[in-house]
Design a protein around this motif. Sequence first.
Motif, short mmCIF file in Angstrom:
data_model
loop_
_atom_site.label_atom_id
_atom_site.label_comp_id
_atom_site.label_asym_id
_atom_site.label_seq_id
_atom_site.Cartn_x
_atom_site.Cartn_y
_atom_site.Cartn_z
N ALA A 24 0.81 -1.22 0.00
CA ALA A 24 0.00 0.00 0.00
C ALA A 24 0.84 1.27 0.00
O ALA A 24 0.30 2.36 -0.18
N VAL A 25 2.15 1.14 0.19
CA VAL A 25 3.03 2.31 0.28
C VAL A 25 2.92 3.24 -0.93
O VAL A 25 2.88 4.47 -0.77
N PRO A 26 2.87 2.72 -2.18
CA PRO A 26 2.76 3.63 -3.33
C PRO A 26 1.55 4.55 -3.27
O PRO A 26 1.58 5.65 -3.84
N ALA A 27 0.48 4.13 -2.59
CA ALA A 27 -0.72 4.96 -2.51
C ALA A 27 -0.47 6.22 -1.70
O ALA A 27 -1.20 7.22 -1.84
N LEU A 28 0.55 6.21 -0.85
CA LEU A 28 0.85 7.39 -0.03
C LEU A 28 1.25 8.58 -0.89
O LEU A 28 1.09 9.73 -0.47
N ALA A 29 1.77 8.31 -2.07
CA ALA A 29 2.17 9.38 -2.97
C ALA A 29 1.07 9.76 -3.96
O ALA A 29 1.28 10.64 -4.80
N ASP A 30 -0.06 9.10 -3.86
CA ASP A 30 -1.19 9.36 -4.77
C ASP A 30 -2.40 9.74 -3.93
O ASP A 30 -3.09 8.88 -3.40
N PRO A 31 -2.68 11.03 -3.78
CA PRO A 31 -3.79 11.47 -2.91
C PRO A 31 -5.14 10.85 -3.29
O PRO A 31 -5.93 10.51 -2.40
N VAL A 32 -5.39 10.72 -4.58
CA VAL A 32 -6.67 10.16 -5.02
C VAL A 32 -6.79 8.70 -4.57
O VAL A 32 -7.82 8.28 -4.03
N ALA A 33 -5.74 7.92 -4.79
CA ALA A 33 -5.76 6.51 -4.39
C ALA A 33 -5.86 6.38 -2.88
O ALA A 33 -6.58 5.51 -2.36
N LEU A 34 -5.18 7.25 -2.16
CA LEU A 34 -5.20 7.19 -0.70
C LEU A 34 -6.59 7.51 -0.16
O LEU A 34 -7.10 6.79 0.71
#
Length: 247
Positions: free
Chosen positions: A156-166
């Motif tokens: 899930a770490v990559p989602a931290l850089a994607d506000p929409v995904a987070l």
Amino acid sequence: MGVAGIRILSAAAVFALWRRPWRTFTGKGWRTVLVWGAVLAAMNVSFYMAIARLPLATVAAIEFLPVILLAALGVRTGRNIVALGAAVGGVYILTEVRIEGEPLGFVFAFANAALFALYIVVAHKAARSDAGGIDGLAMAMAAASVFVLPIGGVQAVPALADPVALVAGIGVGISSSVIPYVCDQLAMARLGRATYALMVSLLPAVATVTGLVVLRQVPAPAEIVGVGLVVAGVAVHRGEVEKRGER
């Protein structure tokens, strides 16, 4: 795995901020809480691994097979035999349609089904004990976050850089692991286990409509028949429960 991780971790955070369960948790029923948390983690991971490979309606239909099976084994009546036969036939049609292309998806789908049945048993037991209720659920979700963190958390770490995904992931956690599980505890404290299981019997049908409208997963005629048989099996068995006057 990443979606499951965000879902559980965000739900655990919401429960922690909302309930602060450590203030009221006395340690009674800690084994139930740990098992509950492990089941939640494994069930959610299996579910997402399954729907990544199979239509939502297929996974939802398979999910109800062990529930009907357990109920039929508990009450050996002609009506329950018919219910079990319809459900098994429906699942067979669904698996026959796609088994050649996505065998791993069915492994996860049947694992999710077994874990769903186990979830009903464990969560219902918790709801009737000191380990249950919303605070008990909050503790179980915290345990689930620990179980899922090594794999789901990393993915899930990559989602931290994607506000929409987070934000979407947090929305999934609230709408899928906070609101419904709270409703589960409120319902399970008042309903028998079999009654609760059958009250959510429309899940395969709802999943079919959701998959069609939201995911554009148009079911084949055979899949419609398969889901219909599962729903019919549950409906027939529900009539038996009501006839028996279960509370």
